[in-house]
Design a protein around this motif. Structure first.
Motif, PDB file in Angstrom:
ATOM      1  N   ALA A   1       0.856  -1.190   0.000  1.00 38.35           N
ATOM      2  CA  ALA A   1       0.000   0.000   0.000  1.00 38.35           C
ATOM      3  C   ALA A   1       0.888   1.234   0.000  1.00 38.35           C
ATOM      4  O   ALA A   1       2.002   1.212   0.532  1.00 38.35           O
ATOM      5  CB  ALA A   1      -0.901   0.008   1.236  1.00 38.35           C
TER       6      ALA A   1
ATOM      7  N   ILE B   1      -2.994  -1.129  -3.315  1.00 40.92           N
ATOM      8  CA  ILE B   1      -3.871  -0.478  -2.333  1.00 40.92           C
ATOM      9  C   ILE B   1      -3.332   0.936  -2.118  1.00 40.92           C
ATOM     10  O   ILE B   1      -2.137   1.113  -1.872  1.00 40.92           O
ATOM     11  CB  ILE B   1      -3.833  -1.228  -0.985  1.00 40.92           C
ATOM     12  CG1 ILE B   1      -4.137  -2.716  -1.158  1.00 40.92           C
ATOM     13  CG2 ILE B   1      -4.733  -0.568   0.040  1.00 40.92           C
ATOM     14  CD1 ILE B   1      -5.582  -3.081  -1.204  1.00 40.92           C
TER      15      ILE B   1
ATOM     16  N   SER C   1      -9.438   7.071   5.210  1.00 38.89           N
ATOM     17  CA  SER C   1      -8.670   6.349   4.191  1.00 38.89           C
ATOM     18  C   SER C   1      -7.964   5.132   4.805  1.00 38.89           C
ATOM     19  O   SER C   1      -7.882   4.058   4.193  1.00 38.89           O
ATOM     20  CB  SER C   1      -7.660   7.307   3.553  1.00 38.89           C
ATOM     21  OG  SER C   1      -6.790   6.624   2.694  1.00 38.89           O
TER      22      SER C   1
ATOM     23  N   ALA D   1     -10.540   2.418   5.287  1.00 37.54           N
ATOM     24  CA  ALA D   1     -10.905   1.814   3.998  1.00 37.54           C
ATOM     25  C   ALA D   1      -9.809   0.851   3.533  1.00 37.54           C
ATOM     26  O   ALA D   1     -10.092  -0.214   2.975  1.00 37.54           O
ATOM     27  CB  ALA D   1     -11.138   2.917   2.957  1.00 37.54           C
ATOM     28  N   MET D   2      -8.554   1.222   3.769  1.00 40.14           N
ATOM     29  CA  MET D   2      -7.446   0.332   3.417  1.00 40.14           C
ATOM     30  C   MET D   2      -7.562  -0.996   4.157  1.00 40.14           C
ATOM     31  O   MET D   2      -7.475  -2.073   3.545  1.00 40.14           O
ATOM     32  CB  MET D   2      -6.109   0.995   3.758  1.00 40.14           C
ATOM     33  CG  MET D   2      -4.897   0.072   3.595  1.00 40.14           C
ATOM     34  SD  MET D   2      -3.379   0.794   4.263  1.00 40.14           S
ATOM     35  CE  MET D   2      -3.726   0.722   6.040  1.00 40.14           C
ATOM     36  N   TYR D   3      -7.747  -0.918   5.462  1.00 33.61           N
ATOM     37  CA  TYR D   3      -7.848  -2.156   6.247  1.00 33.61           C
ATOM     38  C   TYR D   3      -9.037  -3.008   5.772  1.00 33.61           C
ATOM     39  O   TYR D   3      -8.945  -4.231   5.694  1.00 33.61           O
ATOM     40  CB  TYR D   3      -7.973  -1.844   7.733  1.00 33.61           C
ATOM     41  CG  TYR D   3      -6.658  -1.552   8.424  1.00 33.61           C
ATOM     42  CD1 TYR D   3      -5.613  -2.488   8.411  1.00 33.61           C
ATOM     43  CD2 TYR D   3      -6.451  -0.367   9.123  1.00 33.61           C
ATOM     44  CE1 TYR D   3      -4.409  -2.232   9.059  1.00 33.61           C
ATOM     45  CE2 TYR D   3      -5.252  -0.105   9.777  1.00 33.61           C
ATOM     46  CZ  TYR D   3      -4.228  -1.042   9.739  1.00 33.61           C
ATOM     47  OH  TYR D   3      -3.049  -0.790  10.379  1.00 33.61           O
ATOM     48  N   ASP D   4     -10.164  -2.366   5.481  1.00 33.30           N
ATOM     49  CA  ASP D   4     -11.330  -3.121   5.013  1.00 33.30           C
ATOM     50  C   ASP D   4     -11.017  -3.819   3.694  1.00 33.30           C
ATOM     51  O   ASP D   4     -11.452  -4.943   3.459  1.00 33.30           O
ATOM     52  CB  ASP D   4     -12.537  -2.184   4.848  1.00 33.30           C
ATOM     53  CG  ASP D   4     -13.103  -1.750   6.201  1.00 33.30           C
ATOM     54  OD1 ASP D   4     -12.851  -2.449   7.203  1.00 33.30           O
ATOM     55  OD2 ASP D   4     -13.784  -0.710   6.251  1.00 33.30           O
ATOM     56  N   ALA D   5     -10.234  -3.155   2.835  1.00 35.90           N
ATOM     57  CA  ALA D   5      -9.901  -3.747   1.537  1.00 35.90           C
ATOM     58  C   ALA D   5      -8.924  -4.908   1.676  1.00 35.90           C
ATOM     59  O   ALA D   5      -8.962  -5.860   0.891  1.00 35.90           O
ATOM     60  CB  ALA D   5      -9.315  -2.674   0.611  1.00 35.90           C
ATOM     61  N   VAL D   6      -8.055  -4.832   2.679  1.00 37.51           N
ATOM     62  CA  VAL D   6      -6.982  -5.827   2.813  1.00 37.51           C
ATOM     63  C   VAL D   6      -7.446  -7.069   3.590  1.00 37.51           C
ATOM     64  O   VAL D   6      -6.981  -8.172   3.332  1.00 37.51           O
ATOM     65  CB  VAL D   6      -5.749  -5.189   3.498  1.00 37.51           C
ATOM     66  CG1 VAL D   6      -4.695  -6.239   3.827  1.00 37.51           C
ATOM     67  CG2 VAL D   6      -5.158  -4.101   2.599  1.00 37.51           C
ATOM     68  N   GLY D   7      -8.347  -6.890   4.523  1.00 34.37           N
ATOM     69  CA  GLY D   7      -8.771  -8.022   5.362  1.00 34.37           C
ATOM     70  C   GLY D   7      -7.783  -8.297   6.477  1.00 34.37           C
ATOM     71  O   GLY D   7      -6.937  -7.463   6.792  1.00 34.37           O
TER      72      GLY D   7
ATOM     73  N   HIS E   1      -7.802  -5.706  12.728  1.00 32.81           N
ATOM     74  CA  HIS E   1      -7.475  -6.341  11.449  1.00 32.81           C
ATOM     75  C   HIS E   1      -6.194  -7.175  11.532  1.00 32.81           C
ATOM     76  O   HIS E   1      -5.722  -7.682  10.517  1.00 32.81           O
ATOM     77  CB  HIS E   1      -7.323  -5.272  10.354  1.00 32.81           C
ATOM     78  CG  HIS E   1      -8.567  -4.469  10.156  1.00 32.81           C
ATOM     79  ND1 HIS E   1      -9.602  -4.896   9.372  1.00 32.81           N
ATOM     80  CD2 HIS E   1      -8.953  -3.276  10.685  1.00 32.81           C
ATOM     81  CE1 HIS E   1     -10.575  -3.996   9.402  1.00 32.81           C
ATOM     82  NE2 HIS E   1     -10.208  -3.006  10.193  1.00 32.81           N
TER      83      HIS E   1
END
Lengths: 201, 201
Positions: free
Chosen positions: B29, B36, B45, B48-54, B100
């Motif tokens: 990222a 990312i 932001s 949102a990054m953490y949500d995208a990465v899992g 996360h």
């Protein structure tokens, strides 16, 4: 010397004023109940304070608030408050204060033992205390006209522990902490973190 | 391990990704040009990054900007930018990231040698680097589920000195700096500042 003490009504500030008063002209400032009032979080208030006080030989900050809470309860606002107050407040005392301090004068800021020895609940305070120390070490290199910049890092203070109902035997009396501020003001060191402790005095 | 590296396109970040990739799954990222993207100064932001990465096993931050300028030219905005980006950006990576990161995972943040060895122009950076260290030492005490929190403090990096036209012989190559991040991720230490230096490796 003419010495401006900010936070003069606090536990440490009162002891610093008491230690300095026999030998120096002390001007006391604090958020309330002092001849000069100042809001450390507001640079405009800091500038107004300096304008009211005139030229001084030393500026002491025994002031600045930061929030003590479990990490998972520290909010964005808790961090913002802590950064604006104890951290940037003291940074701005130096930035705005240079022109009000005479040649070879000094600034003495306050951090605290939680910078190096954190405890649960101290994340914002530890951040702020460490940040003050990092700033002061650097600012000392660029201070004009022989002006010095130091930090006193107090341990737990006996009177504070008493007021919190905690074991006061682990603390250092405020009068002993005040000696480190006197050392910073009357000595020749700069860029130094004076770690007040029971061990060394 | 699945490892999220923020600042993956920077000089140190690229070396960290190179060091980790043979043994781990790396998710890169950065502000731009990564799978990312994230704006470290913006908590929304970061979330949102953490949500995208899992879920991940480790978060590495080799990211964060702070302003280098003579003290008398550092503006209120320069301080605010530095605090929001390299300091609170990394603080928020930890605060927003706990949920996360898997049990016994880790966060590795980045400070820098100017925390302890300032130079003219480094007042904002020294403040920020020291603040990151103070926060991490404290946050490590309260991290849940055996999660660890460390900081790598890089010295001047050879490649950075080269790009600035300065003497690179005083620097440590990015690949050597990266080893300290690997040590933080794969080791068992927590609340530690890993001071990367030529002397110790």
């Amino acid at each position: 010397m003419k010495i401006l003490v900010i936070g003069a009504t606090g536990t440490i500030g009162r002891a610093v004023v008491a230690a300095l008063s026999p030998r120096h002209e002390v001007v006391s400032a604090s958020g309330h109940h002092s001849p000069i009032t100042v809001d450390l979080a507001d640079p405009i208030s800091i500038r107004a304070m300096y304008d009211a006080v005139g030229m001084v030989d030393a500026v002491v900050s025994a002031a600045g608030l930061a929030r003590f809470k479990p990490l998972d309860q520290l909010s964005d606002d808790d961090f913002q408050f802590s950064l604006s107050n104890k951290l940037m407040g003291q940074v701005n005392l130096v930035r705005c204060g240079f022109e009000h301090v005479r040649d070879r004068g000094s600034f003495t800021l306050t951090s605290g033992v939680l910078a190096r020895l954190p405890m649960p609940g101290s994340a914002a305070i530890s951040l702020v205390n460490s940040g003050v120390e990092g700033f002061a070490r650097a600012a000392a290199l660029e201070a004009p006209r022989g002006i010095r910049v130091n930090v006193v890092s107090p341990p737990w203070v006996t009177e504070t522990l008493q007021s919190l109902g905690m074991d006061p035997s682990q603390g250092l009396p405020a009068a002993s902490v005040a000696r480190y501020y006197v050392e910073s003001i009357e000595g020749t060191q700069t860029g130094v973190i004076l770690e007040a402790s029971k061990m060394s005095r």
